[in-house]
Design an enzyme around this catalytic site. Structure first.
Site, PDB file in Angstrom:
ATOM      1  N   CYS A 106      16.740  13.054  16.098  1.00 52.10           N
ATOM      2  CA  CYS A 106      17.869  12.933  15.169  1.00 52.10           C
ATOM      3  C   CYS A 106      17.427  12.127  13.955  1.00 52.10           C
ATOM      4  O   CYS A 106      16.546  11.287  14.053  1.00 52.10           O
ATOM      5  CB  CYS A 106      19.033  12.177  15.808  1.00 52.10           C
ATOM      6  SG  CYS A 106      19.769  13.010  17.210  1.00 52.10           S
ATOM      7  N   CYS A 127      19.181  29.132   7.492  1.00 54.03           N
ATOM      8  CA  CYS A 127      18.924  27.800   8.059  1.00 54.03           C
ATOM      9  C   CYS A 127      18.130  26.953   7.070  1.00 54.03           C
ATOM     10  O   CYS A 127      17.664  25.872   7.431  1.00 54.03           O
ATOM     11  CB  CYS A 127      18.194  27.920   9.389  1.00 54.03           C
ATOM     12  SG  CYS A 127      16.631  28.801   9.278  1.00 54.03           S
TER      13      CYS A 127
END
Ligand code: SAH
Length: 481
Positions: free
Chosen positions: A102, A434
Site C-alpha cells: 500500500c 488501469c
C-alpha cells in the site's frame, strides 16, 4: 490489470559531478510538499530540483532523507512531519512502512478518491491536451470508492521462507529478498488471512521445509489463497519445489478441517530458480479444481492459475458503468478487446445481440469459453490473438461493431488497433483503463473522430496508488459507411 506491488528502484547511480543536483544521498533536507505523484509519493522542490518523498502529503512541510538521486529528480524517505496536512491519517497497518503493498494508507480515504480523480484530470490535460475544467471540458466524475475500503482483496500470494529456524510467510522486505512474517493484511479478505495463517501453522507442525531462495533448497515456496467472496469458497494452492510432499495426507486432512470454506486444495510444482510464482504442473490434491464466484449475475470458475479481478465488489461497479456507457438495448454488436477471461464480454452479452472478445493469452480464452458455457451465454465468440491483428481480420470479414470496448494492460492500446477503430467507426468506444497516462495518449488519437464525453474513475485498489477509470467516447462526425 497491473500487479499490486511498488516498483523496486534500480541500483543507485552516482550523478556526474558536473550536474547541478542540490542534494546528495544520505542528506536530510527540509522540504515543502506541493502535490502527490501517480504512485502516491509527495512531490517537493529543492532549488527547482524535484524530490519525491514517500509518505509525505500535499501541503506538508517535512524532513526527509535523500536515498536516490538522478539527473532531474530524486527520491527521499520521510524522516519526520514538521507541519502535517489535515488529510493525514494514522495508517492502521503495523507494517505499512515496510511492506510496499500500500502507499496511501496515511491519507484519509475521501482524499485518496479525490487524488485519483485529480490524477485522471492531470493526465487528460497534460498528455491528451484536453480541457478538464469549464466550458466544453470533459467531465471527470468524482472517483467511485468503497463504503468499507478494507479487506477487499480476494487473492493472497504469500512467499514462504525461514527465519531463525522457523517457517515464516509474509512479504519481502523492501529492496531485499528476506521475508518478513505477517499474520494479517488489512486489505486482504479475512478468509485469506485465516487460511494462510492456518497453512503456515500446519506446515510447521508437519516439518515441511520452507524454501530457501539463496540455496535453492526446501519444499514450500508460496501459499496462494483465493476466495469466492459471494460463495465463500476457498482455494488453497501450495507451490512446492518438488512433486513429493512428505505426509501429504496429513497435510490435506489438516487443511480440510482447519480452513473454513475450503473447497479446493491444489499443488503447483515450480522447481526453477526464478521469481515467477507458478511452475507448469498443477495437481488437485483434494476437492474441486476450481472455486466459483459471481460478479453481478455472472458466475465465474476460478482455477489456481486463472486470472480473476482481485476486487470483485468494485469490479461490479466498474462493469456496471461500462455497461451503462455501452448502452446496449439488445440489438448491438459489441467488440470486447483485451477481454481476459471474458468478464466484460459476458456482462455485455446479457444486453447485446452479439459480443466478440479477443485476448492474447490462450488459457484466458479457454476460461472465457468455459464461463460462457457455465452461464448459458450463446451470443459471445472468443478468439485468441493480439487485438491489433484479430480485429482488422474481423473487419475484413465484415463484422461491424456498434460499440468497441477496450481494456488494455498498462501500456495502452496498440497504435494499429486505434487506427482500426477509426476505420471501423463504431458509434461508441468505451475505454476501460488501469493507466491514466496511456488512456490520455490513446484518447487523443481517437479524438480525431470521437468526442470524449465523460470519464469515471473507480477505486479498484484502495490505499494503493492505482487508478482505474472508464471513458465514454461517442462518434462525432457521421461519415458514409
Ligand atoms: N478485460 C479483462 C482483462 C483486462 S487486463 C477483465 O476485465 O478482466 C488486459 C488483458 O489484455 C490481459 O488479459 C492481457 O493478457 C491482454 N493483452 C495484452 N496484450 C494484448 C494484445 N495485444 N491483444 C489482446 N490482448 C492482450
Amino acid at each position: 490489470m497491473a500487479k499490486m506491488t511498488k516498483k523496486r528502484r534500480g541500483p543507485q547511480q552516482a550523478p556526474k559531478a558536473e550536474l547541478n543536483v542540490p542534494v546528495r544521498v544520505g542528506q536530510t533536507v527540509e522540504v515543502e510538499i506541493t502535490g502527490l505523484n501517480h504512485e502516491g509519493a509527495g512531490v517537493g522542490r529543492i532549488e527547482g530540483y524535484t524530490l519525491f518523498v514517500d509518505g509525505a502529503l500535499a501541503g506538508e512541510k517535512v524532513r526527509a532523507r535523500v536515498d536516490h538521486v538522478k539527473k532531474n529528480f530524486g527520491f527521499a524517505k520521510l524522516a519526520s512531519v514538521m507541519e502535517a496536512s489535515t488529510a493525514r491519517s494514522m495508517p492502521p497497518c503495523p507494517v505499512y512502512d515496510r511492506c510496499g503493498g500500500c502507499s496511501l494508507q496515511h491519507l484519509v480515504y475521501e482524499e485518496q478518491l479525490r487524488h485519483k480523480q485529480q490524477i485522471v484530470k492531470d493526465n487528460l490535460r497534460r498528455i491528451g491536451g484536453f480541457s478538464v475544467e469549464g466550458d466544453g471540458a470533459i467531465t471527470v466524475h468524482p472517483t467511485l470508492g468503497m463504503t468499507d475500503p478494507w479487506r477487499y482483496r480476494n487473492k493472497a500470494q504469500v512467499p514462504i521462507g525461514e527465519e531463525n529456524g522457523a517457517l515464516v510467510g509474509g512479504f519481502y522486505a523492501e529492496k531485499s529478498h528476506s521475508i518478513i512474517d505477517m499474520d494479517e493484511c488489512l486489505i486482504q479478505h479475512q478468509a485469506n488471512d485465516e487460511a494462510v495463517a492456518a497453512v503456515k501453522k500446519i506446515a510447521t507442525s508437519l516439518n515441511i521445509s520452507p524454501y530457501d531462495e539463496v540455496r535453492h533448497s526446501g519444499l514450500l515456496r508460496h501459499v496462494v489463497v483465493k476466495v469466492g467472496v459471494k460463495t465463500g469458497e476457498v482455494m488453497v494452492v501450495l507451490v512446492t519445489t518438488e512433486e513429493t510432499i512428505p505426509r501429504v495426507e496429513e497435510l490435506v486432512e489438516a487443511i480440510r478441517t482447519q480452513v473454513t470454506g475450503v473447497a479446493s486444495i491444489v499443488q503447483n510444482v515450480n522447481p526453477d530458480k526464478t521469481n515467477v510464482i507458478f511452475g507448469k504442473k498443477t495437481v488437485t490434491l483434494w476437492g474441486s479444481d476450481v472455486i466459483y464466484d459471481y460478479i453481478g449475475a455472472i458466475k465465474f470458475a476460478i482455477s489456481a492459475r486463472s486470472f480473476y479481478q482481485v476486487n470483485p465488489a468494485q469490479t461490479e461497479v466498474l462493469y456496471n458503468k461500462t455497461l451503462e456507457y455501452v448502452g446496449a438495448t439488445g440489438t448491438e454488436t459489441v467488440i470486447d478487446a483485451y477481454c481476459g477471461i471474458g468478464t466484460i464480454s459476458l456482462f455485455l452479452a446479457q444486453k447485446s445481440k452479439h459480443v466478440y472478445g479477443v485476448e492474447i493469452v490462450p488459457e484466458a480464452i479457454e476460461d472465457a469459453n468455459r464461463n460462457a458455457e457455465l452461464n448459458g451465454v450463446k451470443n459471445a465468440t472468443f478468439e485468441t490473438g493480439p487485438a491489433e491483428v484479430v480485429i482488422p481480420a474481423w473487419k475484413e470479414k465484415g463484422i461491424k461493431p456498434d460499440v468497441i470496448v477496450v481494456d488494455p494492460p498498462r501500456k495502452g492500446c496498440d497504435e494499429a488497433l486505434l487506427t482500426t477503430i477509426l476505420e471501423m467507426k463504431p458509434q461508441k468506444v468505451v475505454y476501460v483503463s488501469c493507466n491514466p497516462s496511456t488512456l490520455a495518449r490513446d484518447l487523443k488519437v481517437l479524438a480525431e473522430m470521437y468526442e470524449v464525453v465523460e470519464v469515471q474513475p473507480v477505486d479498484m485498489f484502495p490505499h494503493t496508488g492505482h487508478v482505474e477509470s472508464v471513458a465514454l467516447l461517442v462518434r462525432q462526425f457521421v461519415t458514409k459507411q
